[in-house]
Design an enzyme around this catalytic site. Structure first.
Site, short mmCIF file in Angstrom:
data_model
loop_
_atom_site.label_atom_id
_atom_site.label_comp_id
_atom_site.label_asym_id
_atom_site.label_seq_id
_atom_site.Cartn_x
_atom_site.Cartn_y
_atom_site.Cartn_z
N ALA A 105 41.44 26.14 31.74
CA ALA A 105 42.11 25.46 32.87
C ALA A 105 42.31 26.42 34.04
CB ALA A 105 43.44 24.88 32.41
N GLU A 127 35.46 39.37 54.78
CA GLU A 127 35.49 40.28 53.62
C GLU A 127 34.20 41.07 53.55
OE1 GLU A 127 36.65 38.36 49.98
OE2 GLU A 127 38.54 37.68 50.82
N HIS A 183 35.84 46.45 40.90
CA HIS A 183 36.45 46.29 42.23
C HIS A 183 36.88 47.67 42.71
CE1 HIS A 183 38.93 44.92 45.53
NE2 HIS A 183 38.42 43.71 45.36
N ARG A 214 30.61 45.74 47.47
CA ARG A 214 31.53 46.34 46.49
C ARG A 214 30.94 47.48 45.68
NH1 ARG A 214 34.75 41.16 44.22
NH2 ARG A 214 36.01 41.06 46.09
N HIS A 218 36.26 44.10 37.10
CA HIS A 218 36.82 42.98 37.86
C HIS A 218 36.10 41.65 37.64
CE1 HIS A 218 38.76 40.89 41.11
NE2 HIS A 218 37.62 40.70 41.75
N ARG A 246 28.17 40.66 42.80
CA ARG A 246 28.71 39.44 43.42
C ARG A 246 29.27 39.74 44.82
NH1 ARG A 246 34.32 37.07 43.52
NH2 ARG A 246 34.96 39.05 42.62
C1 LIG Z 1 43.11 39.69 40.79
C2 LIG Z 1 41.92 38.86 41.07
C3 LIG Z 1 41.64 38.44 42.37
C4 LIG Z 1 40.52 37.65 42.64
N1 LIG Z 1 40.30 37.21 43.92
C5 LIG Z 1 39.25 36.38 44.16
C6 LIG Z 1 39.05 35.80 45.45
O1 LIG Z 1 39.82 36.00 46.35
N2 LIG Z 1 37.97 35.00 45.64
C7 LIG Z 1 37.08 34.72 44.64
O2 LIG Z 1 36.11 33.99 44.87
N3 LIG Z 1 37.27 35.24 43.41
C8 LIG Z 1 38.33 36.04 43.15
N4 LIG Z 1 38.50 36.55 41.89
C9 LIG Z 1 37.60 36.11 40.82
C10 LIG Z 1 37.95 34.66 40.48
O3 LIG Z 1 39.34 34.52 40.50
C11 LIG Z 1 37.42 34.28 39.13
O4 LIG Z 1 36.06 34.55 39.03
C12 LIG Z 1 37.60 32.79 38.89
O5 LIG Z 1 38.92 32.42 39.18
C13 LIG Z 1 37.26 32.44 37.46
O6 LIG Z 1 37.67 31.13 37.25
P1 LIG Z 1 37.33 30.42 35.91
O7 LIG Z 1 37.88 29.04 36.03
O8 LIG Z 1 35.91 30.58 35.59
O9 LIG Z 1 38.14 31.24 34.79
P2 LIG Z 1 39.70 31.61 34.67
O10 LIG Z 1 40.42 31.35 35.91
O11 LIG Z 1 39.77 32.96 34.07
O12 LIG Z 1 40.22 30.58 33.59
C14 LIG Z 1 39.81 30.66 32.25
C15 LIG Z 1 40.66 29.72 31.44
O13 LIG Z 1 40.10 29.56 30.14
C16 LIG Z 1 41.14 29.62 29.18
N5 LIG Z 1 40.54 29.96 27.89
C17 LIG Z 1 39.83 31.07 27.57
N6 LIG Z 1 39.40 30.98 26.31
C18 LIG Z 1 39.82 29.78 25.82
C19 LIG Z 1 39.67 29.11 24.56
N7 LIG Z 1 38.96 29.63 23.54
N8 LIG Z 1 40.26 27.91 24.41
C20 LIG Z 1 40.98 27.33 25.43
N9 LIG Z 1 41.14 27.93 26.65
C21 LIG Z 1 40.55 29.13 26.82
C22 LIG Z 1 42.08 30.64 29.76
O14 LIG Z 1 43.34 30.56 29.14
C23 LIG Z 1 42.08 30.20 31.22
O15 LIG Z 1 42.94 29.09 31.41
C24 LIG Z 1 39.63 37.32 41.59
C25 LIG Z 1 39.89 37.74 40.29
C26 LIG Z 1 41.04 38.49 40.01
C27 LIG Z 1 41.31 38.91 38.61
#
Ligand SMILES: Cc1cc2nc3c(=O)[nH]c(=O)nc-3n(C[C@H](O)[C@H](O)[C@H](O)COP(=O)(O)OP(=O)(O)OC[C@H]3O[C@@H](n4cnc5c(N)ncnc54)[C@H](O)[C@@H]3O)c2cc1C
Length: 492
Positions: free
Chosen positions: A19, A121, A237, A279, A334, A369
């Site tokens: 989520a 950026e 990062h 980066r 990162h 990236r």
């Molecule tokens: C500090 C920080 C700043 C960032 N800033 C930026 C930005 O400004 N712009 C940008 O484009 N990107 C940014 N990024 C990168 C970006 O945030 C992430 O690549 C992106 O949010 C990933 O989203 P996602 O939905 O794929 O995964 P996530 O947001 O990591 O969500 C993964 C979800 O899966 C759940 N999960 C994992 N395993 C299981 C399982 N087995 N069963 C059930 N649930 C599970 C977790 O609990 C979580 O809810 C940043 C990252 C960080 C850490």
């Protein structure tokens, strides 16, 4: 047929696992198409990387910008390893996804005339980063999308529940085994499973990511024979806070701060790198200074800090006042460019299994990236995968035997230290070979893939192979079942 300790199988059209931005949005898109969705989320909201995202979403929305320019910047940053077709889809679709988020109620920051305020950026030639709440973009988006998902009549949310294995019947993924933190396991059947479990950066000791970002989706998919790709490409990062042993160590200071004019200096006040270079270049320049014994600091004294209230408050909590004093920084793991290998609709090599967001790899990010392309990816490819998944056939009518739970994907401290030491900003064959004995399967796969790529490219720097090998341009390293099965594919 239910087994002891397991309830009858639940049925829906799509199971979305995770989520964060990708999972929430994919669930909402599928529900909008009238599909019944089950959203399985292991963690509370604040533990997704999406919640922590700061800078924003890259989209060619400005008058002086275009999808072509965005594509050019993306391809330039990503070091000859980008799958151009995937990058093109991203750049063309990102503006529509930002508008859709606005329609869903996300309020992006606006300038005085009411137009979107777009940030600059590193690696971007135009202002194109849409943000919300200054540098609280991820928090705002996940908060708004979670509220919509929780209220949606077509979405069943299973919070604090882990998908512990994928359910495969006759070569198709037909569901997952969901294990709540308390209570009985529940098999979930669906036409398709969309993995949106985030990246693997927390496998490295020094990281900007939440602790749960350990490559769970890759581990689940690999266990049932789906292919992984580009596992050797971990982005470091450049500017994570240095506060060894303390809670705020690794806190990310967004690139947007450098976009607004913050500089990188040594303790002697010397500038040594173009702060807005891609980066990989900035991170390596900092790493080299640190190895020479210098301290590296980010100087934010000249910028408008009012735009970054959450960064200021986190730094103050860590004991720094960025308005009066430069802050020590160093690189940290990162972003996972690799992941479950997919096509442009998020389909993995296993029928019925999709992967989106940071756990997937369609080749878009190449070897480095471009900043803020990842949130854009979550929405662009979350949208495409959610729609494609609905065309999959119905799952078996009679409940087949559910899968057994997989092993928990929690790396030890030793594994995290080993990855940082042996597969960090610069690697070599000796260190990577040692990783092949690590008890954590994904650590071995990282070691194996990084060994196979005998060149330096973007985030993958081999001190024993410092040059880029042009014969590997556009080539992606695929990992099939079994630690040793690797093969190259050219993705156009
Ligand atoms: C500090 C920080 C700043 C960032 N800033 C930026 C930005 O400004 N712009 C940008 O484009 N990107 C940014 N990024 C990168 C970006 O945030 C992430 O690549 C992106 O949010 C990933 O989203 P996602 O939905 O794929 O995964 P996530 O947001 O990591 O969500 C993964 C979800 O899966 C759940 N999960 C994992 N395993 C299981 C399982 N087995 N069963 C059930 N649930 C599970 C977790 O609990 C979580 O809810 C940043 C990252 C960080 C850490």
């Amino acid at each position: 047929m239910a087994r002891d300790g397991i309830t009858e199988a639940g049925r829906s059209d799509v199971v979305v696992v995770g989520a964060g931005a990708a999972g929430l949005y994919a669930a909402l898109v599928a529900a909008r198409e009238a599909a019944q969705v089950t959203l399985v989320s292991r963690s509370p909201l604040a533990e997704s990387a999406s919640y922590w995202a700061q800078g924003g979403i890259a989209a060619a929305l400005a008058e002086d910008d275009s999808a072509e320019l965005h594509l050019e910047d993306t391809m330039k940053a990503e070091r000859g390893a980008t799958r151009e077709s995937a990058a093109r889809v991203l750049c063309e679709d990102a503006p529509a996804r930002v508008h859709d988020l606005q329609r869903l109620g996300v309020r992006f920051d606006a300038d005085r005339s009411g137009a979107l305020a777009l940030g600059l950026e590193g690696g971007h030639s135009r202002r194109r980063v849409a943000h919300a709440g200054g540098a609280a973009t991820g928090r705002r988006i996940t908060r708004d999308l979670s509220a919509l998902a929780a209220q949606h009549p077509k979405i069943e949310v299973l919070e604090l529940t882990t998908a512990s294995s994928l359910w495969v019947v006759d070569g198709r993924c037909v569901g997952v085994l969901a294990e709540p933190a308390q209570g009985t396991s529940r098999p979930l059947l669906a036409r398709a499973v969309v993995l949106a479990t985030g990246g693997a950066a927390a496998l490295w000791e020094r990281t900007t990511n939440p602790r749960g970002a350990t490559g769970v989706g890759m581990t689940l998919a690999h266990a049932v024979g789906a292919k992984l790709a580009d596992v050797e490409f971990m982005q470091f990062h450049p500017t994570a806070l240095v506060r060894p042993g303390e809670e705020h160590d690794g806190f990310l200071i967004t690139e947007a701060v450098r976009g607004e004019g913050a500089t990188l200096i040594t303790a002697g006040g010397e500038r040594f790198v173009n702060e807005l270079a891609p980066r990989d270049e900035v991170a390596l320049a900092i790493e080299h200074r640190l190895r020479e014994g210098d301290e590296v600091l980010i100087d934010m004294r000249e910028i408008d800090l009012a735009r970054f209230p959450n960064i200021v408050s986190a730094l103050e909590a860590a004991g720094f006042d960025p308005a009066t004093r430069p802050v020590p920084v160093a690189p940290a793991a990162h972003y996972t460019m690799g992941g479950v290998a997919t096509d442009l609709e998020g389909r993995s090599s296993l029928p019925g299994l999709y992967a989106v967001g940071e756990c997937g790899c369609n080749g878009l990010h190449g070897a480095n990236r471009l900043a803020s392309n990842s949130l854009a990816e979550c929405f662009v490819f979350g949208h495409r995968a959610a729609r494609a998944a609905l065309d999959e056939p119905e799952p078996p009518a009679n409940d087949p035997p559910p899968p057994a739970p997989g092993p928990p994907a929690i790396p030890s401290v030793e594994t995290r230290q080993a990855l940082w030491r042996l597969a960090g900003l610069e690697r070599d064959a000796d260190g990577l070979t040692r990783l092949l004995n690590d008890p954590f399967p994904l650590a071995r796969l990282v070691g194996r893939s990084a060994l196979e790529r005998e060149e330096s490219r973007g985030a993958h720097q081999r001190s024993d192979h410092p040059a880029t090998d042009p014969s590997l341009d556009e080539k992606h390293l695929l990992v099939s079942a079994g630690d040793a099965a690797h093969g190259w594919e050219r993705w156009g």
